[in-house]
Design a protein around this motif. Structure first.
Motif, PDB file in Angstrom:
ATOM      1  N   CYS A  11       1.059  -0.897  -0.268  1.00 46.50           N
ATOM      2  CA  CYS A  11      -0.658   0.370  -0.093  1.00 46.50           C
ATOM      3  C   CYS A  11       0.576   1.009  -0.221  1.00 46.50           C
ATOM      4  O   CYS A  11       1.888   1.377   1.151  1.00 46.50           O
ATOM      5  N   LYS A  12       0.886   2.396  -1.030  1.00 42.49           N
ATOM      6  CA  LYS A  12       1.540   3.317  -1.504  1.00 42.49           C
ATOM      7  C   LYS A  12       0.513   4.519  -2.169  1.00 42.49           C
ATOM      8  O   LYS A  12       0.744   4.232  -2.870  1.00 42.49           O
ATOM      9  N   PRO A  13      -0.487   5.164  -0.815  1.00 44.94           N
ATOM     10  CA  PRO A  13      -0.711   6.004  -1.376  1.00 44.94           C
ATOM     11  C   PRO A  13      -0.126   6.720  -2.095  1.00 44.94           C
ATOM     12  O   PRO A  13      -1.251   7.212  -2.736  1.00 44.94           O
ATOM     13  N   ASP A  14       0.768   7.109  -1.707  1.00 46.46           N
ATOM     14  CA  ASP A  14       1.027   8.425  -2.458  1.00 46.46           C
ATOM     15  C   ASP A  14       1.934   8.185  -3.572  1.00 46.46           C
ATOM     16  O   ASP A  14       1.925   9.283  -4.829  1.00 46.46           O
ATOM     17  N   LYS A  15       1.810   6.726  -4.302  1.00 46.69           N
ATOM     18  CA  LYS A  15       2.279   6.622  -5.680  1.00 46.69           C
ATOM     19  C   LYS A  15       0.932   5.806  -6.833  1.00 46.69           C
ATOM     20  O   LYS A  15       1.326   5.607  -7.934  1.00 46.69           O
ATOM     21  N   CYS A  16       0.038   5.429  -5.696  1.00 47.18           N
ATOM     22  CA  CYS A  16      -1.374   4.619  -6.863  1.00 47.18           C
ATOM     23  C   CYS A  16      -2.117   5.151  -8.096  1.00 47.18           C
ATOM     24  O   CYS A  16      -2.598   4.551  -8.187  1.00 47.18           O
ATOM     25  N   SER A  17      -1.495   6.940  -7.932  1.00 44.67           N
ATOM     26  CA  SER A  17      -1.526   7.212  -9.156  1.00 44.67           C
ATOM     27  C   SER A  17      -0.890   8.342  -9.687  1.00 44.67           C
ATOM     28  O   SER A  17      -0.241   8.827  -8.698  1.00 44.67           O
ATOM     29  N   PRO A  18      -1.595   8.526 -10.438  1.00 48.41           N
ATOM     30  CA  PRO A  18      -0.162   9.881 -11.565  1.00 48.41           C
ATOM     31  C   PRO A  18      -0.870  10.926 -10.637  1.00 48.41           C
ATOM     32  O   PRO A  18       0.252  12.397 -10.018  1.00 48.41           O
ATOM     33  N   GLY A  20      -2.503  10.925  -7.191  1.00 45.06           N
ATOM     34  CA  GLY A  20      -2.645  11.439  -5.904  1.00 45.06           C
ATOM     35  C   GLY A  20      -4.196  11.134  -5.642  1.00 45.06           C
ATOM     36  O   GLY A  20      -4.363  11.795  -4.478  1.00 45.06           O
ATOM     37  N   GLU A  21      -4.849  10.177  -6.545  1.00 46.71           N
ATOM     38  CA  GLU A  21      -6.467  10.664  -6.020  1.00 46.71           C
ATOM     39  C   GLU A  21      -6.253   9.214  -5.394  1.00 46.71           C
ATOM     40  O   GLU A  21      -7.543   9.310  -4.489  1.00 46.71           O
ATOM     41  N   LYS A  22      -5.786   8.402  -5.312  1.00 44.98           N
ATOM     42  CA  LYS A  22      -5.990   7.228  -4.012  1.00 44.98           C
ATOM     43  C   LYS A  22      -7.085   6.670  -4.546  1.00 44.98           C
ATOM     44  O   LYS A  22      -8.051   6.900  -3.474  1.00 44.98           O
ATOM     45  N   PRO A  23      -7.160   5.584  -5.175  1.00 46.31           N
ATOM     46  CA  PRO A  23      -8.524   5.171  -5.928  1.00 46.31           C
ATOM     47  C   PRO A  23      -9.581   4.232  -5.043  1.00 46.31           C
ATOM     48  O   PRO A  23     -10.806   4.140  -4.774  1.00 46.31           O
ATOM     49  N   CYS A  24      -8.416   3.455  -4.404  1.00 47.09           N
ATOM     50  CA  CYS A  24      -9.591   2.996  -3.055  1.00 47.09           C
ATOM     51  C   CYS A  24     -10.733   3.677  -2.517  1.00 47.09           C
ATOM     52  O   CYS A  24     -11.677   2.871  -2.380  1.00 47.09           O
ATOM     53  N   ILE A  25     -10.020   4.936  -2.183  1.00 49.09           N
ATOM     54  CA  ILE A  25     -10.728   5.906  -0.975  1.00 49.09           C
ATOM     55  C   ILE A  25     -11.858   6.438  -1.861  1.00 49.09           C
ATOM     56  O   ILE A  25     -12.582   6.488  -2.006  1.00 49.09           O
ATOM     57  N   LYS A  26     -11.352   7.082  -3.634  1.00 46.62           N
ATOM     58  CA  LYS A  26     -12.228   7.101  -3.651  1.00 46.62           C
ATOM     59  C   LYS A  26     -13.389   7.230  -4.364  1.00 46.62           C
ATOM     60  O   LYS A  26     -14.301   7.338  -3.654  1.00 46.62           O
ATOM     61  N   TYR A  27     -13.280   5.531  -4.767  1.00 48.17           N
ATOM     62  CA  TYR A  27     -14.684   4.776  -5.197  1.00 48.17           C
ATOM     63  C   TYR A  27     -15.238   4.181  -4.862  1.00 48.17           C
ATOM     64  O   TYR A  27     -16.257   3.254  -5.110  1.00 48.17           O
ATOM     65  N   CYS A  28     -14.509   3.919  -3.115  1.00 47.64           N
ATOM     66  CA  CYS A  28     -15.400   3.053  -2.056  1.00 47.64           C
ATOM     67  C   CYS A  28     -16.769   4.094  -1.639  1.00 47.64           C
ATOM     68  O   CYS A  28     -16.877   4.879  -1.390  1.00 47.64           O
ATOM     69  N   PRO A  29     -18.035   3.286  -1.819  1.00 48.43           N
ATOM     70  CA  PRO A  29     -19.345   3.822  -2.061  1.00 48.43           C
ATOM     71  C   PRO A  29     -18.707   4.253  -0.497  1.00 48.43           C
ATOM     72  O   PRO A  29     -20.801   4.885  -0.401  1.00 48.43           O
ATOM     73  N   ARG A  30     -19.443   3.288   0.421  1.00 51.44           N
ATOM     74  CA  ARG A  30     -19.095   3.857   1.890  1.00 51.44           C
ATOM     75  C   ARG A  30     -18.780   5.240   2.176  1.00 51.44           C
ATOM     76  O   ARG A  30     -19.447   5.844   3.413  1.00 51.44           O
ATOM     77  N   VAL A  31     -17.392   5.493   1.815  1.00 52.38           N
ATOM     78  CA  VAL A  31     -17.007   6.935   1.892  1.00 52.38           C
ATOM     79  C   VAL A  31     -18.070   7.866   1.417  1.00 52.38           C
ATOM     80  O   VAL A  31     -18.273   9.185   1.528  1.00 52.38           O
ATOM     81  N   ARG A  32     -18.896   7.425   0.361  1.00 49.05           N
ATOM     82  CA  ARG A  32     -19.421   8.976  -0.241  1.00 49.05           C
ATOM     83  C   ARG A  32     -20.621   8.998  -0.082  1.00 49.05           C
ATOM     84  O   ARG A  32     -21.628   9.619   0.582  1.00 49.05           O
ATOM     85  N   THR A  33     -21.000   8.029   1.138  1.00 48.13           N
ATOM     86  CA  THR A  33     -21.964   7.584   2.002  1.00 48.13           C
ATOM     87  C   THR A  33     -21.810   8.788   2.744  1.00 48.13           C
ATOM     88  O   THR A  33     -22.929   8.403   4.286  1.00 48.13           O
TER      89      THR A  33
END
Length: 607
Positions: A11-18, A20-33
């Motif tokens: 797990c490297k949140p600072d490198k997981c996308s060009p 730095g959007e941290k997709p595991c967090i961004k796309y989690c439906p529970r986070v959005r609610t």
């Protein structure tokens, strides 16, 4: 029941996308609610998953670019059967194996599935925590009450009160010289609690090495010394972790007999072993471990040895209604009828060779090897197999005239060799990802070969690991990959199955066969696991002689003749299981043993 496991090394949140959007967090439906199912750790070095909020859609798994997240849905009844969890978002073990006095319990399962964790719990190296840690960790009374009414109840009482003495033979015996020095005799004398030193010297053929320093012992010698030292201690519970590594077939049978003899003294014995023939030979009953390597492991209910191993190969546990393998492991009962390489292109041929190493003398009968052919090498320890492999490598590299290349039209072309040694020295300090990148850039490998090499050896799962920190099995997989990613005409593999579980052993066998065939190159493979060698080899080169003094390498033979020759030297026969056709060792002097020796069929069963 839902468990989440996060590999924090990946797990490297600072490198997981060009961006730095941290997709595991961004796309989690529970986070959005508004429910913070997945959030960053306070230091922002990894994510934290709140299992009680996780709805298990699996979006975070698909979005994570480093395969760092696993979310597993398990049957609810398992929730009350968790034995140990290393921490939040970490590996979990469900249920416990049940050791019994006067019996040998065999543990079988993939690497990373919890076998070592089980041994650590049973030896009190780590305290069982029932899935709770920190301030909520259970005390001994809760642990003992949890197992009330089961056979583990008294075991944990005795463990708490230090009433049982535990002897543990570790998996990685190559590190022993780092912690133990002096001569073999002095080490064994210190452990000779029951005055059985002379007995063990004879049983394990240790007489010739008693005056040697621990630091100069080979892997097979170290293994025998480690087993002898464990046997000599006056223990109540004996834990043997992969006792057959580096040993030849005869030595494996000897140690199996020795371990079984402890059960006759009313000792409790637990053995982790990947050689199915040896596990079958020494166990009274087995427990299977299945699940997700590095994620979770489940211990099956105890099974009879033959039935348990067959269940493991088939992948379906009937009494639990669980299928953990989609495709059963199938064994071929008979060898190919004839060699496919008699008229094939010759990669190289070599004349008779004689070489000496100290007092040891080796004679090698001249032969040849063909494009796409794998010659399996069998023989006792100390008979010259590794010396042969090193001699072939040296002769090829020095362009010795003993080798004649008939395959290559260009007389100025120099044959290339790539070797996977028996003892793997850690010379690189980088990451596994460096090896993966080299594979992807290897010009001699096709795209399908590169993908197969990375996938079968599961390199992506350890890509962010530092090479010096790898376990024995992980290091073996990396060493095999390094050997194959080098462009060569001859590939030499010395004990490629060491520290690998049964699935990986057979997958590696298939990988080597497919790779050598596709590359149209040649390979020699030294291997002590008879079952694995049967999967790998096209023909067999047998060594005979006197270990430590003289050895003779015969010309390669077909599989039937080669196995018969070798096992005749070992005085061991194999029968076949009626259901799975897997090879099983016959007891010396049994009706099947006598019959097969009489008709000269030591391994393959005649029609």
């Amino acid at each position: 029941m839902r468990i989440a496991v996060l590999n924090r090394d990946f797990c490297k949140p600072d490198k997981c996308s060009p961006f730095g959007e941290k997709p595991c967090i961004k796309y989690c439906p529970r986070v959005r609610t508004g429910d913070k199912t997945i959030v960053l750790s306070p230091d922002e070095k990894y994510v934290i998953i709140t299992e009680s909020l996780c709805s298990g859609e699996g979006i975070c798994i698909k979005k994570c670019p480093f395969n760092a997240i696993n979310i597993v849905n398990l049957p609810d009844p398992l929730e009350n059967q968790i034995s140990y969890r290393y921490g939040v978002d970490q590996f979990s073990l469900f249920r416990m194996a049940i050791p019994k006095r006067g019996k040998v319990l065999g543990l079988i399962g993939q690497n990373g599935i919890g076998k070592s964790t089980l041994l650590k719990i049973l030896s009190n190296e780590i305290k069982i925590n029932l899935g709770r840690f920190g301030d909520e960790a259970p005390n001994w009374k809760e642990i003992i009450d949890h197992y009330k009414g089961s056979e583990l109840h008294q075991y944990f009482i005795d463990l708490k009160e230090n009433k049982i003495k535990i002897v543990h033979k570790p998996q990685n015996i190559t590190i022993i010289p780092k912690f133990v020095s002096g001569k073999v005799f002095d080490l064994l004398s210190k452990n000779n609690a029951e005055k059985r030193l002379e007995h063990i010297i004879e049983k394990l053929n240790l007489k010739e090495i008693l005056e040697r320093e621990i630091s100069v012992l080979s892997g097979g010698e170290l293994q025998r010394v480690a087993i002898a030292a464990a046997y000599l201690k006056d223990g109540d519970v004996y834990l043997f972790d992969e006792p057959s590594s580096y040993l030849d077939v005869s030595e494996r049978i000897n140690i199996a007999k020795l371990i079984r003899s402890l059960s006759e003294e009313d000792k409790t014995i637990i053995v982790v072993e990947h050689d199915l023939a040896i596990l079958d030979y020494l166990s009274d009953y087995v427990s299977l471990l299945y699940g997700g390597p590095g994620v979770y492991g489940i211990v099956s209910h105890p099974q009879g040895v033959r039935v348990g191993i067959n269940i493991y190969l088939n992948g379906y546990i009937k009494d639990e209604n669980v299928r953990f393998r989609e495709i059963p492991i199938v064994f071929h009962e008979r060898p190919p009828q004839e060699s496919l390489y008699d008229s094939g292109d010759v990669i190289f041929s070599y004349d008779d060779i004689e070489t000496s190493l100290g007092n040891f003398h080796l004679t090698i009968a001249g032969s040849e090897i063909h494009a796409g052919e794998i010659i399996g090498i069998l023989g006792p320890n100390g008979i010259g197999k590794t010396t042969f492999v090193n001699s072939i490598a040296k002769i090829v590299e020095t362009d010795d005239k003993k080798i004649k290349s008939n395959k290559l039209a260009d007389d100025n072309y120099k044959l290339k060799v790539s070797i996977k040694p028996q003892y793997i020295k850690i010379e690189e300090i980088g990451l596994v990802s460096d090896i993966i990148n080299k594979i992807k850039l290897a010009p001699h490998l096709s795209q399908s070969s590169k993908k197969r090499l990375i996938n079968i050896l599961n390199l992506e799962n350890i890509r962010e690991r530092k090479i010096p920190e790898l376990s024995g099995g992980e290091l073996q997989r990396v060493a095999i990959a390094k050997c194959l990613l080098s462009e060569a005409d001859i590939y030499l593999f010395d004990e490629p199955s060491a520290f690998l579980d049964i699935e990986m052993r057979l997958q590696v066998a298939q990988l080597l066969r497919k790779s050598i065939e596709e590359l149209k190159k040649a390979s020699f493979v030294v291997e002590h696991d008879i079952i694995t060698q049967d999967f790998i080899a096209d023909s067999i080169l047998v060594f005979e002689g006197t270990p430590g003094l003289r050895g003779k390498a015969l010309a390669p033979q077909n599989l039937r003749d080669g196995f018969n020759k070798f096992l005749k030297i070992m005085e061991i026969t194999f029968r076949r299981d009626s259901i799975t056709k897997r090879p099983r060792v016959n007891k010396l002097g049994s009706n099947k043993d006598i019959y097969q020796k009489k008709i000269n069929e030591y391994y393959y069963i005649p029609k």
